[in-house]
Design an enzyme around this catalytic site. Structure first.
Site, short mmCIF file in Angstrom:
data_model
loop_
_atom_site.label_atom_id
_atom_site.label_comp_id
_atom_site.label_asym_id
_atom_site.label_seq_id
_atom_site.Cartn_x
_atom_site.Cartn_y
_atom_site.Cartn_z
N TYR A 1 -3.12 -5.06 -1.82
CA TYR A 1 -2.74 -3.73 -2.63
C TYR A 1 -3.44 -2.86 -2.25
O TYR A 1 -3.60 -1.79 -1.77
CB TYR A 1 -4.02 -4.24 -4.21
N GLU A 2 -2.77 -1.98 -3.35
CA GLU A 2 -2.95 -0.04 -3.50
C GLU A 2 -1.70 -0.13 -2.59
O GLU A 2 -1.82 1.23 -1.40
CB GLU A 2 -4.22 0.44 -3.28
N GLY A 3 -0.28 -0.79 -2.39
CA GLY A 3 0.23 -0.37 -1.24
C GLY A 3 -0.10 -1.25 -0.07
O GLY A 3 -0.93 -0.86 0.41
#
Lengths: 607, 607
Positions: B456-458
């Site tokens: 997550y978050e890229g």
């Protein structure tokens, strides 16, 4: 959805590890033919794809329910097991004398890979049974063989291995379970065993436990351990299950993965069943020689666990590739179609997928090569050279060489492949992005299932120690160099092929082999100099270095002269992108021990 | 059981990444003192150890229950959140104008590591709230700030980030959620968002969603996305929660880990609440500039996710060390006591534990260094230089340099540390042997929790692309070389210290830095030559190469002149055992692309 990769499996078996040549030489008897091999692989693939894959995941969903000592397995699994044994799959490598088909072990491995890709949890049951067959065949009395072998070979009954106790895992010397002679040829067994795979289930109407225990006057340590056969139900005169024996499954573990496989705590002799306490058991082999008997089954079990790493990696690769072909995000230079590019067109995703595929192929080759070496260690008439003297001297030399090869490769096949299994499953999650973290996709399940394999049948740390301490000294240290010489021949063939598609594969392989020779000789010198601790500090990186180097050579060999485009490109990717790690690993082996010791003392505060 | 490693945390913050010097320079104002830093860290450690650790694992056990759109979190968590906010912990880095304590971000990170070690699942809630605070502070209208900021800073209400939709993950250009202007300054929001962390919960009486959506005439792609604030309950005049807004949690995901954190599918505007369909929202920043606003919160969120990797690695290391000190198996040369040796005396186990500890320390240093750079990018009066012009020119140069440093380090902090988190948690299981695979031990939970952070978050692949494509060109390519020069100064100090305990650390660092310079220049040349695909093929190995090299330098710097025995020994272990990988990685970056392309075409069958 997983589809058995018959072409890759057949190619690896036949051409990468040498089965085809041995077959042509008539090494496996007249009945064995290339057509038969293909027919077996095709039919196994059909069974795996159509029967196992659709319900393999039920094990993860349903787990195992235990009530009053009786386990219920996942929906459809008991029936699946019945169809699978009826198809004769349990018996394919079993001894012909007891109803088996006596096929080569390496062919059995190739087939077994498919079962394990469909479900490791399910496949564990027959894996253990096969181990019991081997131990019983090699060490059991004629009477025990007559009573049990046919049923174990067919899969009508299943087998288990009972080694571990809470205080005795890697170190079996600490084992406490007791056995007392009754005087009539039977024994009473008492004790608790943990982590017993399929110790209880509803697949069959009897379960045959092989149990390590100590006799009253046994020496301390591993030389005082005996092996006993303890059936759940004691067979009647007619061979059918009779009285319930005094052994019960006390509980099943709540595990990270392989939920479908009951991992049992077994209690022997608490008096719940029978007239008096003590599970009735029969001695296998000689008293106090139990560990020796158990090793017979452990060696092949280790190879089969290595294969689980290959199998789960293959399943994870296929799942990730399928997702990467469907999922579209962003732009990619290579994508000429409309809209967002399938993520398989992004170089970073390609690196992940190719690493998965190449590592899987390398691990497969190593496992099959180990299985093939075991086959070749049996003389053509079927007598094992492993530990036993054989016929004509030339043949004995030959089988002895293969036996050493098998022994050398076993820890590598086990540890390298199961590490790969975890790595590949882990990368498979990453390729899925957020979808990889939600359980419905199944990618996470593969990591959870894969994670057991580096642990059981001897942790991978134990395998590395085995490789360095027991396998490097084989044949006065020559066995390992014979093998490296064989690998070097494969590398030379690449160099001689002059095929442009190999890129710098030949050069990279040659360098990796130099590194391997160097670290091998260095470790052997440490052992001869009595510096075992220094050697042990590098055991794990050495094992990986060995696996990578061997894997790179096999991939190149499997690519032929460079005319097989896909296999050549994969071998080159392996050589130019993954093989470079071997120099780092060599350095870690040969130059890492001092700083490890210093840091252990100061940063771990170990005196 | 995890105990907050206050000494390591304080040392890394103050001495390894430079906080102490900046503090002495008065960079953080007069009120900030060394004593205050210690007091905050000690009190946070007490809260983590006594309040969070005992019930952090409840999240894994209980998960989240969803009924009629309302979520119930794990036993004790809502109360824990209340005590935690009452302790002022949510507010420590928040703006003073809205009730925050305005402490440096790097100090906030040090504290946050402890919460995340106790439970990533729990800590996700305030992590998201902090992001909302940043976005609102930077881009919100005065009215929005007045209504929401104080409550978000204190933690009375929580915040969420709503980006992802089923077809739009890494590529937000594909986003479809709609927003329509009502004409009174508000908007009606419609659409479905997935993977919304703490989108629904029972910690607070309101939840403030930050939602990306498109206005009717917005341009296609990422330049047509606007950011909206959508509260679960619309505040009344007095600021208390009023009417239910038309947004509901439709379902929560069944995930591999972080079970305690509700990962929600949110439906906006399906007409379930309110007079007419459409969730009422307020625009944050300008129309069609939403992605810009969102990046404000994403940058720091990425760093905080990196920190999760550190936190879970620390927890896994402590658990494994504790087990290795208690568990006894076999014999070991270093063990002089009676009976079997604690497994921590086996060299192979020591290698695992030291690798875990050294990698954790390296990742910690990188994350803290990134946070410190963000602090230094704010001018001493508190105005950020990130994107905004600042006062005196010298100061602007200085803050601009630190801003570029922070931007450079963010993807490395995120991806390198979260990979370490997974690696270390995975090794932690292995140290436990069979006990690592049964869930009661908790080692497996740490791997399951750790596994989300690289996603997550890229995803970490996106981070690597960001590093190569956006960060290497910063300041015309000089930012990265400025940083490498700083790292080289650290390596030089080791070489100049002449401390024997450093072994070959200086030499190893120098070589790794040469490698890093080489691959960096090579990548920059590829970009300038328009060969982005070639550069992208090496992005992931390059990021790891960068992280290892920086980590090795920080560990050496943290060891001072070699008089800190434990830290010196660990820095040396890192340099002599782990750092060698960088040459392999450089080779993969610079010589791996051709074979990758060939294999992608032939072995993945991608045209």
């Amino acid at each position: 959805m997983y589809r058995a990769p018959v072409s890759d499996i057949a190619h690896t078996l036949k051409h990468t590890v040498g089965f085809a040549t041995a077959l042509e030489d008539g090494r496996f008897g007249e009945e064995m033919s290339d057509d038969l091999v293909d027919a077996i692989l095709d039919e196994a693939a059909r069974f795996a794809n159509e029967e196992m894959v659709p319900i393999g995941w039920h094990g993860d969903r349903d787990g195992v329910t235990l009530k009053d000592g009786e386990a219920t397995t996942a929906e459809g699994w008991a029936d699946l097991y019945r169809r699978w044994t009826e198809g004769g799959w349990n018996a394919i490598t079993g001894p012909e004398e007891f109803g088996g088909q006596g096929l080569p072990l390496s062919l059995g491995l190739a087939v077994s890979e498919m079962w394990n890709s469909a479900s490791i949890g399910f496949s564990l049951c027959p894996t253990l049974t096969m181990g019991a067959v081997e131990a019983l065949e090699a060490h059991g009395s004629e009477e025990l063989k007559a009573t049990y072998l046919e049923k174990l070979v067919s899969g009508e009954w299943t087998g288990t291995m009972n080694l571990t106790e809470p205080q005795a895992g890697s170190d079996l010397a600490a084992l406490k379970a007791k056995a007392e002679s009754v005087g009539d040829g039977t024994y009473r067994i008492f004790g608790q065993k943990i982590y017993i795979t399929f110790g209880e289930h509803d697949f069959t109407d009897n379960i045959v436990h092989l149990v390590l225990a100590r006799l009253p006057d046994a020496p301390a340590g591993t030389r005082g351990i005996s092996l006993f056969l303890v059936p759940k139900f004691i067979p009647k005169e007619d061979g059918t299950p009779g009285a319930r024996n005094d052994v019960i499954c006390h509980s099943v573990e709540h595990k990270l993965g392989i939920h479908g496989s009951p991992t049992c705590t077994m209690i022997y002799g608490d008096g719940k069943f029978g007239d008096e306490p003590g599970a009735i058991g029969w001695l296998i082999g000689e008293e106090n020689r139990g560990l020796n008997c158990m090793f017979t089954m452990m060696n092949n079990a280790r190879l089969l666990v290595g294969l689980q790493g290959v199998a789960v990696a293959e399943a994870a690769f296929q799942k990730a590739l399928e997702y990467a072909q469907e999922r579209r995000q962003g732009k990619a230079a290579g994508w000429k179609g409309e809209g967002m590019a399938p993520i398989v067109y992004h170089p970073d995703v390609q690196r992940d997928l190719l690493t998965m595929k190449a590592m899987t192929a390398a691990a497969r080759a190593i496992c099959y090569a180990c299985g093939f070496a075991i086959d070749m260690s049996h003389d053509p008439h079927g007598v094992s050279a492993r530990g036993a003297a054989s016929g004509a001297e030339g043949q004995a030399d030959e089988t002895g060489k293969w036996s050493a090869r098998a022994n050398l490769l076993t820890p590598i096949a086990k540890a390298f492949s199961t590490d790969i299994g975890v790595d590949v499953a882990n990368t498979g999650i990453q390729v899925h992005g957020g979808m990889g973290y939600v359980e419905e996709t199944g990618a996470a399940r593969l990591l959870r299932d894969a994670r057991i394999a580096p642990i059981y049948e001897g942790t991978n740390g134990i395998q590395a120690i085995d490789l360095v301490m027991r396998k490097l000294p084989l044949a006065d240290g020559r066995a390992v160099h014979d093998y490296i010489a064989d690998l070097r021949r494969m590398a030379d063939e690449v160099a001689q092929s002059n095929a442009e598609a190999f890129g710098r594969t030949g050069e990279r392989l040659a360098r990796a082999l130099e590194d391997l020779t160097e670290s091998t000789e260095w470790l052997q010198e440490r052992l001869q100099a009595g510096e075992a601790e220094t050697a042990l500090a590098g055991a794990t990186p050495y094992l990986r270095q060995f696996g990578l180097t061997a894997g790179g050579c096999y991939l190149a060999r499997g690519a032929g002269n460079g005319d097989d485009e896909a296999r050549t490109a994969l071998a080159r990717f392996f050589a130019e992108n993954l093989l470079g790690e071997t120099s780092t690993l060599k350095d870690r082996v040969m130059a890492g021990a001092d700083s490890l010791e210093a840091a252990a003392e100061r940063a771990l505060v170990v005196a």
